[in-house]
Enzyme design. Structure first.
Site, PDB file in Angstrom:
ATOM      1  N   GLY A 165       1.457   4.802   3.583  1.00  0.00           N
ATOM      2  CA  GLY A 165       2.378   3.968   2.618  1.00  0.00           C
ATOM      3  C   GLY A 165       3.482   4.894   1.860  1.00  0.00           C
ATOM      4  N   SER A 172      -5.072  -0.811  14.242  1.00  0.00           N
ATOM      5  CA  SER A 172      -5.695   0.310  14.483  1.00  0.00           C
ATOM      6  C   SER A 172      -6.188   0.022  15.994  1.00  0.00           C
ATOM      7  CB  SER A 172      -6.966   0.389  13.508  1.00  0.00           C
ATOM      8  OG  SER A 172      -7.765   1.541  13.899  1.00  0.00           O
ATOM      9  N   TYR A 193     -14.141  -2.947   9.180  1.00  0.00           N
ATOM     10  CA  TYR A 193     -12.849  -2.608   9.172  1.00  0.00           C
ATOM     11  C   TYR A 193     -12.282  -2.993  10.723  1.00  0.00           C
ATOM     12  CZ  TYR A 193      -9.006   0.668  10.055  1.00  0.00           C
ATOM     13  OH  TYR A 193      -7.800   1.470  10.480  1.00  0.00           O
ATOM     14  N   GLY A 223      -1.097   7.975   1.296  1.00  0.00           N
ATOM     15  CA  GLY A 223      -1.175   8.040   2.531  1.00  0.00           C
ATOM     16  C   GLY A 223       0.023   7.537   3.178  1.00  0.00           C
ATOM     17  N   GLY A 237       0.774  -1.234   0.173  1.00  0.00           N
ATOM     18  CA  GLY A 237      -0.061  -0.064   0.109  1.00  0.00           C
ATOM     19  C   GLY A 237       0.976   1.036  -0.150  1.00  0.00           C
ATOM     20  N   ALA A 238       1.761   1.194  -0.630  1.00  0.00           N
ATOM     21  CA  ALA A 238       2.695   2.234  -0.813  1.00  0.00           C
ATOM     22  C   ALA A 238       2.453   3.564  -1.732  1.00  0.00           C
ATOM     23  CB  ALA A 238       4.241   1.928  -1.275  1.00  0.00           C
TER      24      ALA A 238
END
Length: 270
Positions: A16, A143, A166, A14, A10-11
């Site tokens: 990442g 999280s 989530y 955000g 996920g780079a």
């Protein structure tokens, strides 16, 4: 201390992206994952500019498809001589339409698939390379938002809501972290998880309709600490709220719940 080779999922946006730029500036080899080729190459270019002496390579895959997860792991194992850092950062948030239940390529609830099944499958597939490169560290970005997994409705076919999905998927990630850390104890591979920062300024936070309270840099610092801090070289199987080792949701410490989760997880990712 600089990791020789670190893979960040996920780079492309955000935290990442912020992690990619931070680690690229430190040297070594940085492997960047994304699902959009254009954005992935753009971040790779930024990373190379941030660390001209750093080797940057990219891996394209959609983590909502377990076939692509396994295929990416195969490519990493074939191409990379070392892997001593893995940051499972890619995430599916609450969504722009939180009452719309979405499915992965294999038909699993999307958030459970992307936030739990994919990082577990990727880590499991990369274990031969991680253990051969030991000491190595796996950092799972979870999280503070956690909700107990309902084993009678793991895929939330009833009363679906994106943020609930989530929170359950992130607790599943934490539970799997604890299980994998116990399995790998003594191998030189540590596995930890953290809540990096509260409501960072990311597309996912904004898409759900929440107001960001912190920058992505706030999340980068505790995440990189778990990856690089020499004082944490042997720390494993822990959940951190930023820099503090804290207790996760009670279900994460329930042996029966963890066993049920792992039996299901192994069946789904095979």
């Amino acid at each position: 201390m600089t990791q020789r080779t670190t893979l960040i999922t996920g780079a492309t946006q955000g935290m990442g992206r912020a992690l990619a730029l931070d680690l690229a500036a430190r040297g070594g080899t940085v492997l960047l994952h994304g699902r959009d080729r254009t954005r992935l190459e753009a971040v790779a270019a930024e990373a190379r500019a941030a660390g001209p002496a750093t080797t940057v390579r990219t891996y394209l895959a959609d983590l909502s498809d377990l076939d692509q997860v396994h295929a990416m792991a195969d490519r990493v194992r074939a191409a990379e001589p070392y892997l001593d850092g893995l940051i499972n950062n890619a995430v599916a948030g609450g969504g722009e339409e939180p009452l719309k239940r979405e499915l992965s390529r294999q038909g699993h609830e999307l958030r459970f698939a992307v936030n739990h099944l994919a990082p577990y499958a990727l880590t499991r597939d990369l274990l031969p390379l991680l253990t051969a490169s030991a000491p190595a560290r796996v950092v799972n970005v979870a999280s503070i938002g956690q909700e107990a997994v309902d084993f009678d409705d793991v895929m939330l076919e009833r009363d679906y809501e994106g943020l609930r999905a989530y929170c359950r998927s992130k607790l599943a990630m934490i539970m799997a972290t604890f299980e994998l850390a116990a399995e790998l104890r003594g191998t030189g591979v540590t596995v930890n998880t953290l809540h990096p920062a509260h409501l960072m300024d990311t597309d996912g936070v904004r898409a759900y309709g929440l107001t960001p309270l912190t920058t992505t840099d706030e999340g980068v610092r505790p995440t990189v600490r778990l990856l690089l801090d020499p004082d944490l070289a042997t720390t494993t199987g822990r959940y951190f709220d930023q820099f503090t080792d804290v207790r996760a949701h009670d279900q994460a410490y329930d042996p029966e719940a963890r066993a049920r989760l792992m039996e299901l997880t192994h069946r789904l990712v095979a």
